[in-house]
Design a protein around this motif. Structure first.
Motif, PDB file in Angstrom:
ATOM      1  N   PRO A 164      -3.773  13.061  -0.235  1.00  0.00           N
ATOM      2  CA  PRO A 164      -3.266  11.743   0.154  1.00  0.00           C
ATOM      3  C   PRO A 164      -1.811  11.531  -0.252  1.00  0.00           C
ATOM      4  N   LEU A 165      -1.197  10.521   0.340  1.00  0.00           N
ATOM      5  CA  LEU A 165       0.072  10.053  -0.182  1.00  0.00           C
ATOM      6  C   LEU A 165      -0.156   9.456  -1.567  1.00  0.00           C
ATOM      7  N   HIS A 166       0.918   9.357  -2.353  1.00  0.00           N
ATOM      8  CA  HIS A 166       0.771   8.719  -3.653  1.00  0.00           C
ATOM      9  C   HIS A 166       0.696   7.213  -3.457  1.00  0.00           C
ATOM     10  N   THR A 167      -0.421   6.640  -3.856  1.00  0.00           N
ATOM     11  CA  THR A 167      -0.630   5.201  -3.807  1.00  0.00           C
ATOM     12  C   THR A 167      -1.251   4.770  -5.125  1.00  0.00           C
ATOM     13  N   LYS A 168      -1.468   3.489  -5.300  1.00  0.00           N
ATOM     14  CA  LYS A 168      -2.025   3.024  -6.570  1.00  0.00           C
ATOM     15  C   LYS A 168      -3.403   3.636  -6.795  1.00  0.00           C
ATOM     16  N   LYS A 169      -3.745   3.845  -8.051  1.00  0.00           N
ATOM     17  CA  LYS A 169      -4.953   4.583  -8.416  1.00  0.00           C
ATOM     18  C   LYS A 169      -6.214   3.894  -7.881  1.00  0.00           C
ATOM     19  N   VAL A 229      -3.848  13.056   4.556  1.00  0.00           N
ATOM     20  CA  VAL A 229      -3.904  11.667   5.002  1.00  0.00           C
ATOM     21  C   VAL A 229      -2.745  10.879   4.404  1.00  0.00           C
ATOM     22  N   SER A 230      -2.155  10.031   5.226  1.00  0.00           N
ATOM     23  CA  SER A 230      -1.040   9.232   4.746  1.00  0.00           C
ATOM     24  C   SER A 230      -0.971   7.929   5.529  1.00  0.00           C
ATOM     25  N   ALA A 231      -0.022   7.092   5.159  1.00  0.00           N
ATOM     26  CA  ALA A 231       0.183   5.827   5.858  1.00  0.00           C
ATOM     27  C   ALA A 231       1.632   5.422   5.711  1.00  0.00           C
ATOM     28  N   GLY A 232       2.158   4.798   6.743  1.00  0.00           N
ATOM     29  CA  GLY A 232       3.546   4.363   6.725  1.00  0.00           C
ATOM     30  C   GLY A 232       3.664   2.907   7.119  1.00  0.00           C
ATOM     31  N   THR A 233       4.556   2.208   6.447  1.00  0.00           N
ATOM     32  CA  THR A 233       4.750   0.795   6.740  1.00  0.00           C
ATOM     33  C   THR A 233       5.069   0.605   8.209  1.00  0.00           C
TER      34      THR A 233
END
Length: 334
Positions: free
Chosen positions: A259-264, A317-321
């Motif tokens: 994953p992208l780095h996001t909050k835990k 997996v990732s996500a972009g604004t």
């Protein structure tokens, strides 16, 4: 066995780091909260003389060690849109600096969602054009410089970090094969996150500089959170399920997730809903978030540090604004 896959990877991180203690002083958020809740112990930050293209080139050189750059047919820059110059192609500089004289170069952009998308683009190009043998994907990120720690609306993005990542995509890769992809876009988020000035809506002026409008900003953090929280993990899962379905697999077949780095807390929720353990994910808690680079960096570390075996299914997996959620599946052949 041969297949379209990732032939080699390379990463580069600038030597300077910033730790959770330093970030706590800048943000006013306790150090332990930054470590435990936000999942960040430290991140790399580049100096004033190192830019997104430089970081991408250093990673690409690592990925191409022992490989003749004249064999590269295409160079694609997939990294941060916040790069050396506002209206400028980093791909062309990368092609030139690597000596990939036979390659044409272009860029793709979907902010942090971009690597799974660009991986699909490269795979589809190799399928559709038999003359292409090798495609280099190279990305850089210097988004640590986008944070205004005096802006309470956006300083929660303190995990933005700097680095480079690259992958050589080949139609004759023996170790892995790129499978299907899945995407979700909800454009109703398009207005929340942006750098307000420097574009055609708000050209750069003395006033925009004095008002610090050239840093990333969130127009209404509470409204974005209220709209995003109910759908974010669900859309991650939808993108993953679409990618798996197009690959002939289901969620229970996943062996590794990148994953992208996001909050835990979001990572743990995603893993729980997928039925995965923490040790099945590569979490960049000592690197931070580097725009589109995170899943590729995860893949690089996965190969180095995890016991991969033939048949293992790897989900990026990732996500972009804006907001787009993206996923691409890779099967490890061995």
């Amino acid at each position: 066995m041969t297949a379209i896959g990732i032939a080699s990877t390379g990463v580069y991180f600038p030597p300077q780091t910033e730790n959770a203690s330093s970030l706590a002083m800048k943000t006013g958020i306790p150090e332990e909260i930054i470590k435990e809740k936000f999942g960040l112990y430290e991140k790399h930050v580049a100096d004033d003389h190192t830019h997104a293209s430089d970081l991408a080139i250093r990673a690409a050189k690592a990925a191409l060690e022992g490989f003749d750059p004249n064999k590269i047919d295409v160079v694609i820059y997939f990294g941060s849109p916040h790069k050396d110059y506002p209206v400028w192609s980093a791909a062309n500089k990368i092609q030139h600096e690597l000596g990939a004289k036979n390659a044409y170069a272009f860029e793709t952009m979907s902010v942090s969602a971009n690597f799974p998308i660009t991986l699909k683009v490269a795979k589809d190009m190799l399928i559709s054009d038999p003359s292409i043998q090798y495609i280099l994907l190279a990305g850089g990120c210097k988004e640590s410089t986008l944070i205004d720690y005096g802006n309470a609306r956006s300083r929660f993005m303190f995990n933005f970090a700097d680095g480079g990542a690259a992958a050589l995509i080949s139609r004759t890769t023996a170790s892995n094969r790129i499978l299907g992809s899945g995407f979700v876009t909800d454009g109703s988020f398009h207005h929340y996150v942006k750098v307000p000035a420097g574009g055609t809506v708000q050209p750069a002026t003395h006033e925009t500089i004095n008002n610090r409008m050239h840093y990333i900003d969130v127009t209404d953090p509470l409204a974005m959170k209220e709209q995003l929280d109910p759908v974010s993990v669900r859309n991650f899962i939808t993108a993953i399920e679409k990618a798996l379905a197009s690959s002939g697999y289901k969620v229970e077949d996943i062996d590794w997730i990148l994953p992208l780095h996001t909050k835990k807390s979001m990572l743990l929720e995603l893993l729980g809903r997928l039925g995965l353990r923490e040790e099945q994910a590569i979490y960049l808690d000592h690197y931070g978030h580097m725009s589109a680079l995170d899943p590729l960096i995860g893949f690089h570390f996965l190969k180095q540090h995890k016991p991969l075996k033939p048949g293992d299914l790897i989900v990026m997996v990732s996500a972009g604004t804006g907001y787009t959620w993206s996923s691409t599946v890779v099967e490890w052949i061995g």
